[in-house]
Every structure is written in structure tokens, then in C-alpha cells.
Design an enzyme around this catalytic site. Sequence first.
Site, PDB file in Angstrom:
ATOM      1  N   HIS A 358       0.794  -1.233   0.000  1.00  0.00           N
ATOM      2  CA  HIS A 358       0.000   0.000   0.000  1.00  0.00           C
ATOM      3  C   HIS A 358       0.820   1.275   0.000  1.00  0.00           C
ATOM      4  O   HIS A 358       0.255   2.365   0.045  1.00  0.00           O
ATOM      5  CB  HIS A 358      -0.918   0.051   1.227  1.00  0.00           C
ATOM      6  CG  HIS A 358      -1.986  -0.989   1.225  1.00  0.00           C
ATOM      7  ND1 HIS A 358      -3.243  -0.764   0.725  1.00  0.00           N
ATOM      8  CD2 HIS A 358      -1.982  -2.259   1.662  1.00  0.00           C
ATOM      9  CE1 HIS A 358      -3.980  -1.857   0.871  1.00  0.00           C
ATOM     10  NE2 HIS A 358      -3.225  -2.788   1.434  1.00  0.00           N
ATOM     11  N   LYS A 546      -8.154  14.034   4.979  1.00  0.00           N
ATOM     12  CA  LYS A 546      -7.337  12.826   4.923  1.00  0.00           C
ATOM     13  C   LYS A 546      -6.367  12.905   6.090  1.00  0.00           C
ATOM     14  O   LYS A 546      -6.302  13.930   6.766  1.00  0.00           O
ATOM     15  CB  LYS A 546      -6.561  12.729   3.601  1.00  0.00           C
ATOM     16  CG  LYS A 546      -5.837  14.043   3.241  1.00  0.00           C
ATOM     17  CD  LYS A 546      -5.096  13.959   1.911  1.00  0.00           C
ATOM     18  CE  LYS A 546      -5.952  14.143   0.704  1.00  0.00           C
ATOM     19  NZ  LYS A 546      -6.174  12.936  -0.093  1.00  0.00           N
ATOM     20  N   ARG A 547      -5.603  11.826   6.333  1.00  0.00           N
ATOM     21  CA  ARG A 547      -4.614  11.913   7.401  1.00  0.00           C
ATOM     22  C   ARG A 547      -3.622  13.040   7.109  1.00  0.00           C
ATOM     23  O   ARG A 547      -3.344  13.354   5.946  1.00  0.00           O
ATOM     24  CB  ARG A 547      -3.868  10.576   7.540  1.00  0.00           C
ATOM     25  CG  ARG A 547      -4.674   9.550   8.277  1.00  0.00           C
ATOM     26  CD  ARG A 547      -5.060  10.025   9.667  1.00  0.00           C
ATOM     27  NE  ARG A 547      -3.893  10.090  10.512  1.00  0.00           N
ATOM     28  CZ  ARG A 547      -3.557   9.156  11.393  1.00  0.00           C
ATOM     29  NH1 ARG A 547      -4.313   8.084  11.558  1.00  0.00           N
ATOM     30  NH2 ARG A 547      -2.477   9.290  12.136  1.00  0.00           N
ATOM     31  N   LYS A 552       1.212  14.424   1.742  1.00  0.00           N
ATOM     32  CA  LYS A 552      -0.130  14.801   1.260  1.00  0.00           C
ATOM     33  C   LYS A 552      -0.261  16.318   1.079  1.00  0.00           C
ATOM     34  O   LYS A 552      -1.220  16.807   0.499  1.00  0.00           O
ATOM     35  CB  LYS A 552      -1.192  14.276   2.230  1.00  0.00           C
ATOM     36  CG  LYS A 552      -1.227  12.733   2.311  1.00  0.00           C
ATOM     37  CD  LYS A 552      -2.258  12.242   3.315  1.00  0.00           C
ATOM     38  CE  LYS A 552      -2.183  10.749   3.591  1.00  0.00           C
ATOM     39  NZ  LYS A 552      -2.859   9.933   2.554  1.00  0.00           N
ATOM     40  N   THR A 654      -8.260   6.914  -1.723  1.00  0.00           N
ATOM     41  CA  THR A 654      -9.627   6.426  -1.925  1.00  0.00           C
ATOM     42  C   THR A 654     -10.627   7.548  -1.651  1.00  0.00           C
ATOM     43  O   THR A 654     -11.737   7.525  -2.178  1.00  0.00           O
ATOM     44  CB  THR A 654      -9.922   5.222  -1.008  1.00  0.00           C
ATOM     45  OG1 THR A 654      -9.419   5.509   0.297  1.00  0.00           O
ATOM     46  CG2 THR A 654      -9.291   3.956  -1.545  1.00  0.00           C
ATOM     47  N   LYS A 658     -14.369   8.986  -3.455  1.00  0.00           N
ATOM     48  CA  LYS A 658     -15.606   9.337  -2.732  1.00  0.00           C
ATOM     49  C   LYS A 658     -16.085  10.736  -3.130  1.00  0.00           C
ATOM     50  O   LYS A 658     -17.283  10.973  -3.288  1.00  0.00           O
ATOM     51  CB  LYS A 658     -15.376   9.236  -1.215  1.00  0.00           C
ATOM     52  CG  LYS A 658     -15.063   7.805  -0.777  1.00  0.00           C
ATOM     53  CD  LYS A 658     -14.474   7.693   0.629  1.00  0.00           C
ATOM     54  CE  LYS A 658     -13.843   6.317   0.804  1.00  0.00           C
ATOM     55  NZ  LYS A 658     -13.065   6.202   2.071  1.00  0.00           N
TER      56      LYS A 658
HETATM   57  C1  KOT Z   1       1.304   1.946   6.486  1.00  0.00           C
HETATM   58  C2  KOT Z   1       1.772   1.646   7.747  1.00  0.00           C
HETATM   59  C3  KOT Z   1       0.912   1.751   8.840  1.00  0.00           C
HETATM   60  C4  KOT Z   1      -0.394   2.145   8.664  1.00  0.00           C
HETATM   61  C5  KOT Z   1      -0.855   2.439   7.388  1.00  0.00           C
HETATM   62  C6  KOT Z   1      -0.028   2.349   6.304  1.00  0.00           C
HETATM   63  C7  KOT Z   1      -0.513   2.652   4.978  1.00  0.00           C
HETATM   64  C8  KOT Z   1      -1.650   3.272   4.606  1.00  0.00           C
HETATM   65  N1  KOT Z   1       0.122   2.352   3.885  1.00  0.00           N
HETATM   66  N2  KOT Z   1      -0.564   2.744   2.838  1.00  0.00           N
HETATM   67  N3  KOT Z   1      -1.637   3.317   3.262  1.00  0.00           N
HETATM   68  C9  KOT Z   1      -2.662   3.859   2.365  1.00  0.00           C
HETATM   69  O1  KOT Z   1      -3.420   2.763   1.841  1.00  0.00           O
HETATM   70  C10 KOT Z   1      -4.521   3.181   1.032  1.00  0.00           C
HETATM   71  C11 KOT Z   1      -5.296   1.958   0.619  1.00  0.00           C
HETATM   72  O2  KOT Z   1      -4.591   1.210  -0.324  1.00  0.00           O
HETATM   73  C12 KOT Z   1      -4.026   3.988  -0.162  1.00  0.00           C
HETATM   74  O3  KOT Z   1      -5.151   4.458  -0.865  1.00  0.00           O
HETATM   75  C13 KOT Z   1      -3.159   5.162   0.293  1.00  0.00           C
HETATM   76  O4  KOT Z   1      -2.600   5.770  -0.837  1.00  0.00           O
HETATM   77  C14 KOT Z   1      -2.059   4.651   1.224  1.00  0.00           C
HETATM   78  O5  KOT Z   1      -1.321   5.739   1.733  1.00  0.00           O
END
Ligand code: KOT
Length: 818
Positions: A358, A546-547, A552, A654, A658
Amino acid sequence: MSKKFDKEAFINDVKANVKTLYRKTIDEATKQQVFQAVSYTIKDTIIDNWLATQKQYETDDPKTVYYMSMEFLMGRALGNNLINLTEYNDVKDALEEIGFDLNVIEDEEPDAALGNGGLGRLAACFLDSLATLGYSSYGCGIRYRYGMFKQKIENGFQIEVPDNWLKDGNPFELRRPEYAKEVKFGGYVRVVYDETTKRNRFIQEGCQSVRAIPFDIPIVGYDNRIVNTLRVWDAEAINDFQLDSFDKGDYQKAVEQENLARNIVEVLYPNDNHYAGKELRLKQQYFFISASVQAAIEKYKKKHSDMRKFHEKVTFQLNDTHPTVAVAELMRILVDEENLEWDEAWEVTTKTCAYTNHTIMAEALEKWPIELFSRLLPRIYQIIEEINRRFLIEVGRKYPGDQNKVNKMAIIHDGQVKMAHLAIVAGYSVNGVAQLHTEILKKQELRDFYEMMPQKFNNKTNGITQRRFLLHANPLLAKWVTAHIGDEWITDLPQISKLKIYAEDKKAQQEFMNIKYQNKVRLARYILEHNGVEIDPRSIFDVQVKRLHEYKRQLMNILHVMYLYNTIKDHPEMDFYPRTFIFGAKAAAGYRRAKLTIKLINAVADVVNNDRSIKGKLKVVFIEDYRVSNAEWIFAASDVSEQISTASKEASGTGNMKFMLNGAPTLGTMDGANVEIVEEVGEENAFIFGLTADEVINFENNGGYHPMDYFNNDQDIRRVLMQLINGEYAKDDPERFREIYDSLLNTNSSDRADTYFILADFKSYAEAQRRVEEAYRDETRWAKMAILNVASSGKFTSDRTIQQYVDEIWHLDKVVIE
Ligand code: KOT
């Protein structure tokens, strides 16, 4: 399909539940008590369907996916369950009859915030789609006592407040002590030779144990009577500790086990896209994985005897590397307990496990120190060592004499266990979450692995559930869509493209803009109530939720607001379309620079919102405690979707989808799934700017980026940056934002300046913002763009994503309830 709703029976059940739960009549009950009573009433229907689903699964014996994830960001359950039971409107009417507003009752439910952001919410959307499409699946996770912290803003600063989400009880969960499992930590491995099997046996001794107790949460499919299960594990001490034990060793151990059980599920780590390397986190990972793998094997063995065929009925999808110990745990059980040969066990494991990546953010990579890992999980560590040893032989065979290759690809190297390498080596599938992201994995981050095993790599572009994010979140728009094209979009989102013929229809445009306006009024009311800021629903709602993370670039957004404010102050008579900049974001509790950015946003809001001279042309709002439940309102009310990450850094995103589904065009970079959004909607219906991923990667690899040049050559940029350190937004402490200033220009720090290319992209961002304003002024043009965004969102349903996982990775069997 679904049974006809019986209003009288429903009302009677609610009243009966209020009576048995609280010894009250419905008129005496609090809203919270009514929420509980309604939920228990609904749960009754759900349980019938749950049983019917179980029965069907027992008959059909379909292949099952276990979606293993440290995070499930579920949000609220009541409204969503009603939607998927197709009883939302019936229940709304019934409650009205006895004097309650369903929306108010829904508001009594705390969000199940067992996740940080995108990764956890994706898991929740996937469960919705799996149930709706009729696939047998379990979500496997942790029942954190405290989920994502609640955010308070005090004096402009973020304060974290514990989220005691279970304090009033969770009406939808079911405790299943009969399926408890034991999980072992620490100790050592004793090897004994077994004369009968002629094999070494590995016995774990001196361990500490925890009992894992599953809680099952129903996942209701849309209008199909399927109910799947999200199974989250709670921890209990194994030996209720014996106060009469005089054996000092036993007493000590009992106390330790009690503490271990208490700590392990206490709290979700609130870090998004960041690896903290904490021992307790590894304990959490092994805890829920060991319990889940044991449960999966136990279930398989109820119907099947040959563990060599496990992968024919079961697949494990690893949601990032966080659950990757599953690989070694499965090997351990197959070899040590089921007595398979190593090669047989490896064959099963590598046909069972699949891995989703991810993020490419380096600080998110899980690399556990060997010392910690082997102390906590000695047998698991041994198994990983053996996997590594065998893998490196293969690498050596494929690249003879290339020691550099071996070092780069090793699972264990330089004192660390690299979880991504383990997941790739043991997985039969490795996928990224958007086309661009998958290409970057193949060409950059995971290049060596891609070269060695290209057949494993594939893309699965993320998606979202339209049932929560349109049907529930935006009832006005949902109704409008259905009135124009029928309701099949609810389970077949691509049909929403039928709306395209209305994009230029004057009446449709007016209706659309009117719905958006009503949703903006709804959000404005929420903001006034919760944040005390008055905003004008006729202004452009420009939204970034978003976070909070540097990549970002919320910072670029607020710097641009500062620039706009300067411009308006310089030219008071200038034509300027009123704008409301809305932010919502939680920062990880220990992420100083992110928290300072929140303070900056609030400081700018303070100045701008209270300057009467700009006549309300500009407003800035920071929405406190951004979470799934208020996100639903925010998306529905947005005009502009800010998706402005540094190109290459946002794997998918994502939220972008939305917004699109709710008719907000994207103002964004060519990053993550934005690329595919633009592909679907057309560049003329989005506002794209900034460096491309290739350009960013080129700067990163070859240097040549000099943010100071922008500072020197551009007065607007220089002025805004100087305002960070001249007290303009920090009268009480002019040095407050020095760190942010330094991060952009690197005046006295060791890291590269402006790591996320804010100054490089600033002007092209400002220019894109001007195009937004120009487009919005033309109401017809805007309505057309917005409708085309809704109409082009078909690809981004998680139903499509899940169908692709099923067709190309999992190969599950579809189930229909008779
Ligand atoms: C990595 C480590 C700890 C907690 C969360 C993450 C993390 C979150 N890594 N990727 N994400 C997000 O995942 C989403 C779902 O695939 C993506 O849309 C987004 O771009 C990622 O930043």
C-alpha cells in the site's frame, strides 16, 4: 427478495428491547438506549441471515478468503446495516411514528475506528463488497479497546483523547468463547528427535501464553441475505491468577501473563504510513495472526483431512506487511503440528498467502531488529531463517556471484527481518493499489523481485463502496440518480454512466446544483454546531480531508490560502469568488511537524475568518475529529476535491473516489488513482497540475532540485514564507512556525529541503486554483463537470476491485442463498 417489513412488529420489538435491556418504557428511554434497542432489533434479522449464510456455506463448501488486517475502519454499523437490509426507509418511518428521528438515533453510535485511514477503510469497503457479491470471507483483526484517538482542537493545537468506543456496549458484536485460541510468546525452542516419525520435533518451552477470544461482527451484503463475519480478537489471561499460589515462579508468571493479556489489545497504533518498531506492535501482529491461522485450519479440518490441499479451500490476503508473520505461523503449524515435510508445507503456504503493498514511503517499511524478533517469537524466527536460507540459494543460482543482489533481496540482512521481502517470497501474488503505484513497484522499489518473479506482480486499483458513500451518505443525490437511471447502480456502479446524457440537461443541472446546495447547508450547520464557525453555503467548498502527512501536502494548501489572502488584501476591489477552505485531518500523536501544520491551519483560519475587511470572501475551517461518520457528510457537500500529494507518493488514495462519486471534481496531481480518475472523466473535467511522478523520481535519484531558487525568484512565494517567521500568524510566538519554514528551505537541518516539492509545484497549483474559480463562475459548465464526475465514477466501486481479486488472485466460488 427480502421479507416484507412489518412495522408493528418492529415497533413492538424495539419497545420490548428497551424494557428488557433497561427496565424502561420507550418514553423514558434516552436516545442512546433507543439506539441500542433498535440495533438489537435489527440484529435479530441479521442473525437469521447469518445462520442461513452459514448453512449455505456448509452445503456449498466454497473457497474462503481470510482478509488479514491490523485495521478495519468500519465507521458506524446501524445505518449501513439498514441500508444493506433495504430497510432504511421503513425503519425511518416506523421510528418517526413513535417520535424518533433515525438520523438522531444513528448519531448515538460511536464510530468503530479500528483503523488510521485509507488502508483500514479499504478493508471495510472490501468486506461490504465481498458480502454483496456473495463470496465467503472473513475479516481477521484485533478488537482494540481503544481505537483511533478522538481529536480535540484546543487553542489551535491537536489534543488526543482516548476513544472508549465500547463503553456503552457494542450491540452488533457476538462474543464466541467456544472458539478461543492460545497464543504463545517468548521462551525457547527445544529440539527432540522423534523415533517414530524419524524427525526432529520443535517444542516451545518457557513461553508466556495469552488466550485469544473472538468477537464476531456481522457483515451484511446488499439485499442478498448474505452475512459474512468480521472476526476481531480480544485477549484474556490464560490462568486466572491464583492468589493462593505460594510458588513464587508461578505467581510471577501469572502476573506477567495477566499484564501481557491486558496490554496486547489495549490500543491501535495511530500511525499512518509509518513504522514505529515497537515490541508491543509485533506482539499485536502475532497475536491476531496466530489466532486467525489456527481458526482457519480448525475450520478447514472440520470438512477436510488433507492439509496438503489447504490452499484449494483457503486463501490469506495480507493487508500490507503488518500480518506477514502469517507466512511463518502457517509453516509452523503445518510442519510442527501437522507433521508435513518442509517442502510440502512450503508448497501449501506459497499457494495460500498473497500480499498487497500500500505504500512506497520508506519510513513505512517494516524492518524488525533480529534481537527483538527472535526473543519474542523464537520458533517463528527459526522458520524465517530457514525460508531465507533456501531463498538465498535460489537467488545465488539465478544470479551467480552477485553478492550485492543477495544482500539486497535477503529477508534477513544487516540485523533486520524485512517483512516485505518475506511477503513477496512466500506470496503467490504481489499487488499494488493503482496502476501508477504498481508500475513504480515494478520499476523502482521492488525491481529486483519483479525481475526474478514477474508472474507474481499485478495491479488491483482500489475502490470504495457506493452503498455507504452515496446511498447512505448522500440520500438526496442517491434518490436523484435513481430517478434518472433506476437503482441498479447500487450493485452495479458502472451503470451510473447512464447519467452522462443529463450532463448538459438544464433541468438536471439545476436539480444537481440544488442538491449540492442542500448538502452544503447540512454541512454548514454541522460546522457551526461543532466548530463554531459560520460559513456561507453559496461559497465554493474546497475540501482536503485525509490523514495529515507531509507527502499529502496540506501545507501547500494552507500556504496557498495565505497567498490568496495577501492578494485580496492588496486588491480589495478585485473580483473574487467566495471560497471556503475546509480541512479535516488527524496527525499521528508523535508527528511534530504534522501537528504544527494543524496549528498553522488554525492560525490562518483565526486571522482570515476574523478580518472583516475581506467581507467573508475567504473562510478557513478545520473540522475537528475527522472520521468515517462525518466524512459521509463532508463528501456529499464538497465542490472541489483536493488530491495534491507529491506525485509518486500516494499509492492510490480512496477519498479521491468518494469525492468524485458525490460530484466534486478533482484538483490534483497525477498521483495514485488520480491518474485513473482523469482517464475516466477526461482532463477537461478535472484540474491537474504539478510535477509528474517521473519528474519527482528523477529529482530524487539525480538531484538538481533547489527550493531556494523559488524563494529568491518569486515574490509571492517569498512573501508567504516570510510570513511563517515574522509573526503574522503567531503574534504570541513569532518563532512558532520556524520549523516549517526551515523544512522548506533547509536553513539548518540535515535532511534535504522541501522533500515534497511544495515550492516546485506552488505556482502551478495556484494557477489550477484560478481555473477552478473560473469554471465555478459558469454555473452551467460547473454542473456539467460535476455530473460527469458522478457519471464517470463507475470504475471506482470496490465491487469491481473485489471481482478482480476473485478472478485474478483468489478464485473464490460465488454463493447464492436459496
Ligand atoms: C502503512 C503503515 C501503517 C499504517 C498504514 C499504512 C498505509 C496506509 N500504507 N498505505 N496506506 C494507504 O493505503 C490506502 C489503501 O490502499 C491507499 O489508498 C493510500 O494511498 C495509502 O497511503
